[in-house]
Design a protein around this motif. Structure first.
Motif, PDB file in Angstrom:
ATOM      1  N   PRO A  20      -2.387  -0.922   2.157  1.00 23.26           N
ATOM      2  CA  PRO A  20      -1.436  -0.443   3.163  1.00 23.26           C
ATOM      3  C   PRO A  20      -2.112  -0.391   4.529  1.00 23.26           C
ATOM      4  CG  PRO A  20      -2.350   1.414   1.984  1.00 23.26           C
ATOM      5  CD  PRO A  20      -2.966   0.175   1.370  1.00 23.26           C
ATOM      6  N   LEU A  21      -1.290  -0.421   5.566  1.00 25.11           N
ATOM      7  CA  LEU A  21      -1.817  -0.384   6.929  1.00 25.11           C
ATOM      8  C   LEU A  21      -0.827   0.349   7.818  1.00 25.11           C
ATOM      9  CD1 LEU A  21      -4.062  -1.386   8.855  1.00 25.11           C
ATOM     10  CD2 LEU A  21      -2.687  -3.442   9.220  1.00 25.11           C
ATOM     11  N   GLU A  22      -1.332   1.168   8.705  1.00 24.22           N
ATOM     12  CA  GLU A  22      -0.491   1.880   9.668  1.00 24.22           C
ATOM     13  C   GLU A  22      -0.718   1.330  11.066  1.00 24.22           C
ATOM     14  OE1 GLU A  22      -1.234   6.044   9.456  1.00 24.22           O
ATOM     15  OE2 GLU A  22      -0.063   6.309   7.608  1.00 24.22           O
ATOM     16  N   ASP A  23       0.331   1.414  11.888  1.00 20.76           N
ATOM     17  CA  ASP A  23       0.227   1.048  13.302  1.00 20.76           C
ATOM     18  C   ASP A  23       0.517   2.302  14.122  1.00 20.76           C
ATOM     19  OD1 ASP A  23       0.293   0.059  15.834  1.00 20.76           O
ATOM     20  OD2 ASP A  23       1.717  -1.566  15.432  1.00 20.76           O
ATOM     21  N   PRO A  24      -0.520   3.001  14.583  1.00 23.34           N
ATOM     22  CA  PRO A  24      -0.306   4.261  15.306  1.00 23.34           C
ATOM     23  C   PRO A  24       0.397   4.080  16.640  1.00 23.34           C
ATOM     24  CG  PRO A  24      -2.616   3.609  15.382  1.00 23.34           C
ATOM     25  CD  PRO A  24      -1.948   2.675  14.427  1.00 23.34           C
ATOM     26  N   ALA A  25       0.448   2.847  17.142  1.00 24.87           N
ATOM     27  CA  ALA A  25       1.087   2.615  18.438  1.00 24.87           C
ATOM     28  C   ALA A  25       2.612   2.533  18.319  1.00 24.87           C
ATOM     29  CB  ALA A  25       0.557   1.329  19.059  1.00 24.87           C
ATOM     30  N   ARG A  26       3.136   2.455  17.099  1.00 24.96           N
ATOM     31  CA  ARG A  26       4.585   2.343  16.911  1.00 24.96           C
ATOM     32  C   ARG A  26       5.047   3.363  15.882  1.00 24.96           C
ATOM     33  NH1 ARG A  26       6.042  -3.444  15.304  1.00 24.96           N
ATOM     34  NH2 ARG A  26       4.042  -3.379  14.199  1.00 24.96           N
ATOM     35  N   GLU A  27       6.304   3.750  16.014  1.00 27.83           N
ATOM     36  CA  GLU A  27       6.843   4.813  15.170  1.00 27.83           C
ATOM     37  C   GLU A  27       7.601   4.237  13.990  1.00 27.83           C
ATOM     38  OE1 GLU A  27       8.405   8.931  16.670  1.00 27.83           O
ATOM     39  OE2 GLU A  27      10.123   7.572  16.555  1.00 27.83           O
ATOM     40  N   ASP A  28       7.521   4.921  12.880  1.00 26.85           N
ATOM     41  CA  ASP A  28       8.280   4.558  11.683  1.00 26.85           C
ATOM     42  C   ASP A  28       9.768   4.677  11.968  1.00 26.85           C
ATOM     43  OD1 ASP A  28       9.694   5.228   9.011  1.00 26.85           O
ATOM     44  OD2 ASP A  28       7.734   4.477   8.373  1.00 26.85           O
ATOM     45  N   SER A  29      10.548   3.706  11.527  1.00 31.19           N
ATOM     46  CA  SER A  29      11.978   3.692  11.838  1.00 31.19           C
ATOM     47  C   SER A  29      12.745   4.757  11.073  1.00 31.19           C
ATOM     48  CB  SER A  29      12.572   2.320  11.517  1.00 31.19           C
ATOM     49  OG  SER A  29      12.415   2.022  10.132  1.00 31.19           O
ATOM     50  N   ARG A  30      12.176   5.310  10.005  1.00 29.10           N
ATOM     51  CA  ARG A  30      12.896   6.273   9.177  1.00 29.10           C
ATOM     52  C   ARG A  30      12.383   7.699   9.341  1.00 29.10           C
ATOM     53  NH1 ARG A  30      11.250   2.131   7.437  1.00 29.10           N
ATOM     54  NH2 ARG A  30       9.364   3.090   6.600  1.00 29.10           N
ATOM     55  N   THR A  31      11.122   7.833   9.757  1.00 29.88           N
ATOM     56  CA  THR A  31      10.533   9.168   9.863  1.00 29.88           C
ATOM     57  C   THR A  31       9.941   9.348  11.250  1.00 29.88           C
ATOM     58  OG1 THR A  31       9.974   9.056   7.507  1.00 29.88           O
ATOM     59  CG2 THR A  31       8.921  10.792   8.813  1.00 29.88           C
ATOM     60  N   PRO A  32      10.658   9.984  12.164  1.00 26.94           N
ATOM     61  CA  PRO A  32      10.125  10.204  13.515  1.00 26.94           C
ATOM     62  C   PRO A  32       8.778  10.915  13.479  1.00 26.94           C
ATOM     63  CG  PRO A  32      12.455  10.744  13.424  1.00 26.94           C
ATOM     64  CD  PRO A  32      12.023  10.510  12.005  1.00 26.94           C
ATOM     65  N   GLY A  33       7.871  10.451  14.296  1.00 26.43           N
ATOM     66  CA  GLY A  33       6.547  11.048  14.356  1.00 26.43           C
ATOM     67  C   GLY A  33       5.544  10.432  13.405  1.00 26.43           C
ATOM     68  N   ARG A  34       6.015   9.619  12.466  1.00 25.66           N
ATOM     69  CA  ARG A  34       5.087   8.969  11.536  1.00 25.66           C
ATOM     70  C   ARG A  34       4.822   7.538  12.004  1.00 25.66           C
ATOM     71  NH1 ARG A  34       6.658   8.282   5.235  1.00 25.66           N
ATOM     72  NH2 ARG A  34       7.989   6.627   6.100  1.00 25.66           N
ATOM     73  N   PRO A  35       3.574   7.059  11.934  1.00 30.72           N
ATOM     74  CA  PRO A  35       3.286   5.680  12.371  1.00 30.72           C
ATOM     75  C   PRO A  35       4.018   4.655  11.499  1.00 30.72           C
ATOM     76  CG  PRO A  35       1.267   6.963  12.103  1.00 30.72           C
ATOM     77  CD  PRO A  35       2.377   7.775  11.497  1.00 30.72           C
ATOM     78  N   ARG A  36       4.270   3.502  12.096  1.00 26.41           N
ATOM     79  CA  ARG A  36       4.869   2.400  11.339  1.00 26.41           C
ATOM     80  C   ARG A  36       3.911   2.006  10.217  1.00 26.41           C
ATOM     81  NH1 ARG A  36       8.614  -1.520  11.129  1.00 26.41           N
ATOM     82  NH2 ARG A  36       8.022  -3.691  10.763  1.00 26.41           N
ATOM     83  N   ARG A  37       4.486   1.762   9.029  1.00 22.30           N
ATOM     84  CA  ARG A  37       3.664   1.427   7.864  1.00 22.30           C
ATOM     85  C   ARG A  37       3.972   0.008   7.384  1.00 22.30           C
ATOM     86  NH1 ARG A  37       3.419   5.832   3.338  1.00 22.30           N
ATOM     87  NH2 ARG A  37       5.655   5.405   3.100  1.00 22.30           N
ATOM     88  N   LEU A  38       2.927  -0.672   6.930  1.00 19.95           N
ATOM     89  CA  LEU A  38       3.033  -2.043   6.432  1.00 19.95           C
ATOM     90  C   LEU A  38       2.286  -2.152   5.114  1.00 19.95           C
ATOM     91  CD1 LEU A  38       2.057  -3.826   9.776  1.00 19.95           C
ATOM     92  CD2 LEU A  38       4.400  -3.559   8.912  1.00 19.95           C
ATOM     93  N   MET A  39       2.708  -3.102   4.279  1.00 17.96           N
ATOM     94  CA  MET A  39       1.936  -3.478   3.098  1.00 17.96           C
ATOM     95  C   MET A  39       1.427  -4.895   3.320  1.00 17.96           C
ATOM     96  SD  MET A  39       1.558  -1.017   1.003  1.00 17.96           S
ATOM     97  CE  MET A  39       0.822  -1.990  -0.313  1.00 17.96           C
ATOM     98  N   VAL A  40       0.148  -5.093   3.060  1.00 18.53           N
ATOM     99  CA  VAL A  40      -0.533  -6.346   3.367  1.00 18.53           C
ATOM    100  C   VAL A  40      -1.225  -6.855   2.111  1.00 18.53           C
ATOM    101  CG1 VAL A  40      -2.198  -7.471   4.894  1.00 18.53           C
ATOM    102  CG2 VAL A  40      -0.938  -5.453   5.695  1.00 18.53           C
ATOM    103  N   GLN A  41      -1.197  -8.156   1.918  1.00 17.92           N
ATOM    104  CA  GLN A  41      -1.905  -8.777   0.794  1.00 17.92           C
ATOM    105  C   GLN A  41      -2.697  -9.961   1.305  1.00 17.92           C
ATOM    106  OE1 GLN A  41       0.555  -9.645  -2.592  1.00 17.92           O
ATOM    107  NE2 GLN A  41      -1.158 -10.346  -3.868  1.00 17.92           N
TER     108      GLN A  41
END
Length: 473
Positions: A124-145
Motif C-alpha cells: 500500500p502507498l499513501e499520498d499525503p499531498a492529496r485527500e482521500d475521497s471518502r474520508t476527509p483528513g485521511r491521505p489518498r491511498r493506493l495499492m501498488v504491485q
C-alpha cells in the motif's frame, strides 16, 4: 480447464453413458462411477472446487443414487417412456456439466518469454499531498504491485495468484454488476507466472523502471501477461489500482473501494472530455507519487526485493485505454520519463495542444471503416500525434478489439461471441504481438539497444506500422 477437471468430466461422461445402456453390468457401472468420484475428489483437493463444477458434482451424486437403487426400481421399472425421459435428462444434464466449466474456466495466461523468472510484491502507498475521497483528513491511498526479474531458483516456488483480493473484492464487485456474489470466486484459483517476494536476480544491478496504468474500471492485474513479459526481460514493472477509478481496490485493513467515477446518463461529449481530463490528471499524480516513493525520495524504503535495483535515469510509462491517456499526461508533466506507450488510448487535456517530447508508441485498433468526421476523440489524437517532437511509432491492428490489448481474452473462450465489440477471436494473438512490440520499444528507449526500433517495426500479421524520427540504426 485444469487437468483434473478435464479428467473428471471425461470419466463422468463415460460413466453416464454406461448407465444409460442396458447391456452394461452393474459392476462396470459401479467401477466407472467410483473412478469418477475418485478423480473428482482428487481434483477438489489438489486444484480446488469451484461453482462451475456444481452440475458435474450433482450428476455424479445422482449416479450414486442410481446404482444404489434396488433392481426393481432400476432402468426397467418405468417402461420405455420413462427410460427415454431419463436418458434425455441425463444427456442434457451432462451437457450442462461439461459446458459450464469450459465456458467459464479458471483463466491461464501466456508464459513470459524473457530469460529471467519473475517475482512480484504488493504494497500500500499513501499520498499525503492529496485527500482521500471518502474520508476527509485521511491521505489518498493506493495499492501498488511490482513485477521484477527474480533469482533463477525462484522458478521452483509456487506461483502468485492473479487476483489475490478476489475473496473480498469479488462479491462486492459482483453485486455492483448485478451478478451472484459467488460468480467471480473461481478467479481465486487463477495464477500468473510470478512468485511472491522472490529474491531479485543477482545477475542484474540497476534496471529500468516502467509504470503501467489500467483502463477505466480496470484492475492493476488486467495486463498481468504483459507485465510479467517485461519483468522477464529485465525490467521492474509497477502497476497500481487508481482508487475510485479501478473496478475494486482492497486495502490491508479490509476496506473495499469500488469504482465511483462513471459519467452520468446523458453526458455530452464535452462534459465527458472534461471529466476524463480531470481523471487523467489525478491518475498522473498517482503515477508521480509511486515513482517519487520508489526512486525520488531520499528516505524512501521500497519493498526489500526492489530496494537498490531501480535506475531513476531510465523511466517509462504505458497504459491501456484511459491508462494510455494517463501515460501521455505523465510524460507531459514529468520530464523524468523518457518513454511513453499507449494501448488504444485517446488524448484528454492539454497534451492535444502541446504534444510530448518523449519517445511515443501507440498500438491501436484498425477500424473496419475510416473514422467518422464527427469523431472528436480521433481528431484529438491526430492533433496530438502531429505535435510529437520525439521518435514515435503508430501501429494499427486489423480486426482487433479494444480489450484484445488486455488479458480479457483468457477469461472465457466464448467472450468473442458474447461480446464481439470488446474481444475478438484473435485476441490472444493480438496480445502476444503487443507484448513483443512493447518489449522492443522499451529495449530501444530505456536500454538504447540499436535493434529495438527494428523489433517494433518487424512484420507481423495484422500489424501495420508508421514510424517517424527514429534514430539511425
Amino acid at each position: 480447464m485444469r487437468p483434473f477437471e478435464i479428467a473428471s468430466l471425461l470419466c463422468l461422461t463415460v460413466a453416464i453413458f454406461a448407465m444409460t445402456m442396458r447391456a452394461t453390468s452393474p459392476r462396470i457401472r459401479r467401477a466407472l462411477l467410483g473412478v469418477t468420484l475418485g478423480v473428482m475428489g482428487l481434483g477438489a483437493w489438489i486444484e480446488g472446487a469451484r461453482w462451475q463444477l456444481a452440475p458435474a458434482y450433482a450428476l455424479a451424486a445422482a449416479g450414486v443414487v442410481f446404482v444404489l437403487l434396488p433392481r426393481s426400481m432400476g432402468p426397467r421399472a418405468g417402461g420405455r417412456v420413462l427410460r427415454s425421459l431419463g436418458v434425455t435428462a441425463a444427456v442434457l444434464a451432462l451437457a450442462v456439466a461439461v459446458l459450464l466449466p469450459g465456458v467459464l474456466p479458471v483463466p491461464s495466461f501466456p508464459s513470459p518469454e524473457g530469460p529471467h523468472p519473475v517475482g512480484t510484491v504488493t504494497f500500500p502507498l499513501e499520498d499525503p499531498a492529496r485527500e482521500d475521497s471518502r474520508t476527509p483528513g485521511r491521505p489518498r491511498r493506493l495499492m501498488v504491485q511490482a513485477w521484477y526479474p527474480a533469482d533463477t531458483g525462484t522458478a521452483r516456488a509456487p506461483r502468485a495468484p492473479f487476483w489475490p483480493e478476489v475473496a473480498r473484492a469479488g462479491p462486492a464487485l459482483a453485486h455492483k454488476l448485478g451478478l451472484p456474489s459467488f460468480s467471480m470466486s473461481h478467479l481465486a484459483y487463477a495464477v500468473g507466472h510470478s512468485h511472491e517476494n522472490a529474491p531479485f536476480t543477482s545477475s542484474l544491478d540497476r534496471v529500468p523502471l516502467i509504470v503501467f496504468s489500467h483502463g477505466a474500471g480496470g484492475l492493476r492485474a488486467q495486463n498481468t501477461s504483459t507485465l510479467e513479459m517485461l519483468a522477464s526481460q529485465g525490467y521492474i514493472v509497477v502497476s497500481l489500482d487508481h482508487t475510485d477509478d479501478a473496478a475494486a481496490v482492497v486495502f490491508p485493513d479490509g476496506e473495499v473501494v469500488l469504482r465511483s467515477l462513471e459519467g452520468p446518463d446523458g453526458e455530452t461529449h464535452e462534459e465527458a472530455s472534461r471529466r476524463k481530463a480531470s481523471t487523467v490528471r489525478s491518475r498522473a499524480a498517482d503515477v508521480g507519487r509511486v515513482v517519487d516513493f520508489l526512486v525520488g525520495a531520499t528516505d524512501a524504503r521500497p519493498p526489500a526485493p526492489l530496494h537498490g535495483h531501480m535506475d531513476p535515469a531510465r523511466l517509462g510509462v504505458f497504459g491501456h485505454s484511459l491508462g494510455g491517456s494517463t501515460a501521455v499526461e505523465v510524460c507531459r508533466v514529468d520530464a523524468r520519463f523518457s518513454a511513453c506507450g499507449s494501448l488504444d488510448g485517446y488524448i484528454y487535456g492539454e497534451a492535444e495542444a502541446t504534444g510530448i517530447a518523449q519517445a511515443f508508441l501507440l498500438i491501436q485498433r484498425e477500424t473496419d471503416a475510416p473514422p467518422d468526421a464527427a469523431d472528436v476523440r480521433e481528431r484529438q489524437r491526430e492533433a496530438f500525434i502531429a505535435r510529437l517532437s520525439g521518435p514515435s511509432c503508430r501501429l494499427r491492428v486489423a480486426r482487433a478489439r479494444h480489450n484484445d490489448f488486455t488479458d480479457m481474452a483468457a477469461v472465457s473462450p466464448v467472450l468473442p461471441y458474447l461480446l464481439p465489440d470488446a474481444v475478438s477471436q484473435a485476441g490472444e494473438d493480438t496480445l502476444r504481438g503487443t507484448n513483443q512490440i512493447l518489449t522492443a520499444f522499451f529495449h530501444a528507449t530505456l536500454r538504447g539497444e540499436p535493434g529495438g526500433w527494428s523489433g517494433v517495426r518487424a512484420t507481423r500479421p495484422r500489424f501495420s506500422s508508421a514510424c517517424d524520427r527514429l534514430p539511425l540504426p
